[in-house]
Design a protein around this motif. Sequence first.
Motif, PDB file in Angstrom:
ATOM      1  N   GLN A  94     -28.114 -13.362  -6.046  1.00 38.28           N
ATOM      2  CA  GLN A  94     -29.035 -13.140  -4.933  1.00 38.28           C
ATOM      3  C   GLN A  94     -30.242 -12.379  -5.456  1.00 38.28           C
ATOM      4  N   ILE A  95     -31.379 -12.633  -4.832  1.00 36.19           N
ATOM      5  CA  ILE A  95     -32.622 -12.000  -5.277  1.00 36.19           C
ATOM      6  C   ILE A  95     -32.643 -10.541  -4.820  1.00 36.19           C
ATOM      7  N   THR A  96     -33.198  -9.690  -5.660  1.00 36.19           N
ATOM      8  CA  THR A  96     -33.346  -8.272  -5.313  1.00 36.19           C
ATOM      9  C   THR A  96     -34.739  -8.044  -4.734  1.00 36.19           C
ATOM     10  N   GLU A  97     -34.967  -6.860  -4.233  1.00 37.31           N
ATOM     11  CA  GLU A  97     -36.296  -6.502  -3.726  1.00 37.31           C
ATOM     12  C   GLU A  97     -37.330  -6.593  -4.851  1.00 37.31           C
ATOM     13  N   LEU A  98     -36.957  -6.094  -6.038  1.00 36.02           N
ATOM     14  CA  LEU A  98     -37.852  -6.182  -7.194  1.00 36.02           C
ATOM     15  C   LEU A  98     -38.133  -7.638  -7.553  1.00 36.02           C
ATOM     16  N   GLY A  99     -37.103  -8.470  -7.516  1.00 39.68           N
ATOM     17  CA  GLY A  99     -37.278  -9.895  -7.806  1.00 39.68           C
ATOM     18  C   GLY A  99     -38.198 -10.573  -6.819  1.00 39.68           C
ATOM     19  N   ASN A 104     -33.493 -20.658  -0.926  1.00 34.98           N
ATOM     20  CA  ASN A 104     -32.238 -21.219  -0.432  1.00 34.98           C
ATOM     21  C   ASN A 104     -31.120 -20.195  -0.236  1.00 34.98           C
ATOM     22  N   GLY A 105     -31.356 -18.970  -0.647  1.00 31.38           N
ATOM     23  CA  GLY A 105     -30.329 -17.949  -0.510  1.00 31.38           C
ATOM     24  C   GLY A 105     -29.414 -17.896  -1.716  1.00 31.38           C
ATOM     25  N   THR A 106     -28.382 -17.076  -1.615  1.00 28.45           N
ATOM     26  CA  THR A 106     -27.470 -16.879  -2.735  1.00 28.45           C
ATOM     27  C   THR A 106     -26.871 -18.208  -3.183  1.00 28.45           C
ATOM     28  N   ALA A 107     -26.613 -18.283  -4.485  1.00 37.48           N
ATOM     29  CA  ALA A 107     -26.052 -19.514  -5.041  1.00 37.48           C
ATOM     30  C   ALA A 107     -25.305 -19.201  -6.319  1.00 37.48           C
ATOM     31  N   GLY A 108     -24.315 -20.006  -6.593  1.00 39.05           N
ATOM     32  CA  GLY A 108     -23.560 -19.901  -7.831  1.00 39.05           C
ATOM     33  C   GLY A 108     -24.221 -20.695  -8.937  1.00 39.05           C
ATOM     34  N   VAL A 109     -23.750 -20.468 -10.143  1.00 38.00           N
ATOM     35  CA  VAL A 109     -24.333 -21.119 -11.318  1.00 38.00           C
ATOM     36  C   VAL A 109     -24.223 -22.639 -11.222  1.00 38.00           C
ATOM     37  N   VAL A 124     -32.436 -10.341  -9.986  1.00 32.81           N
ATOM     38  CA  VAL A 124     -31.300 -10.856  -9.221  1.00 32.81           C
ATOM     39  C   VAL A 124     -30.108  -9.948  -9.464  1.00 32.81           C
ATOM     40  N   GLU A 125     -29.138 -10.061  -8.574  1.00 36.62           N
ATOM     41  CA  GLU A 125     -27.881  -9.337  -8.765  1.00 36.62           C
ATOM     42  C   GLU A 125     -26.748 -10.255  -8.362  1.00 36.62           C
ATOM     43  N   LYS A 126     -25.584  -9.954  -8.885  1.00 30.34           N
ATOM     44  CA  LYS A 126     -24.406 -10.749  -8.569  1.00 30.34           C
ATOM     45  C   LYS A 126     -23.777 -10.240  -7.281  1.00 30.34           C
ATOM     46  N   ALA A 127     -23.343 -11.183  -6.472  1.00 29.18           N
ATOM     47  CA  ALA A 127     -22.611 -10.867  -5.254  1.00 29.18           C
ATOM     48  C   ALA A 127     -21.296 -11.636  -5.304  1.00 29.18           C
TER      49      ALA A 127
END
Length: 141
Positions: A92-97, A45-50, A77-80
Motif C-alpha cells: 500500500q502507498i504511504t503518505e510519503l509515496g 487501484n489500492g493495495t495489491a499483492g505482487v 510503500v509499506e506491506k500490509a
Amino acid sequence: MNEESLKTIELEMAVLIRRVASINSRREESLLRSAYLLLLHISTNGTAGVKTLAADLQLDISTVSRQAASLEQKGYVEKAPCPADKRAYFYQITELGAKELQQYKEARMKKLTMLLEDWSQDECDNFGELLKKFNYAIKEL
C-alpha cells in the motif's frame, strides 16, 4: 495500411524510443519509470499483492518484487498483511509515496505541457486517443 505509412510509423517509433531513452539517461529522477507505474497502480487501484501487480503491469514477479522492495526501502510503500492468508501481504502507498508520486506526476505534466504548447486541442485529443489505442494493441500481443 500502405507500406509508406508503415515505414513512417516504424521510423518515428524508433526515434521516439531513442529520444525518451536519451532524456531518461541524462537526468536524475526520484522515480524510475517502472517505479512510477508501480506506485501509480497502487495509488489508483489500492493495495495489491505482487502477483496481481505483475499481471496488471505485464511484468514477471521477480521484477515487481525488486521494484516494490526498492519503493519500500524509500518509504513510498509499506506491506500490509493479507486478511485471508497471514503468510501473504499487500503493498500500500504511504503518505510519503503519495507526495512523491504527485510531485513526479506534476513535473511530467509540466514537461508535456511545454512539448505540446503549439498543438491544438484536437491534435492533443487525437494524439492521446491514438496512444491509448496503440498501447492497448501492444498489451494484447
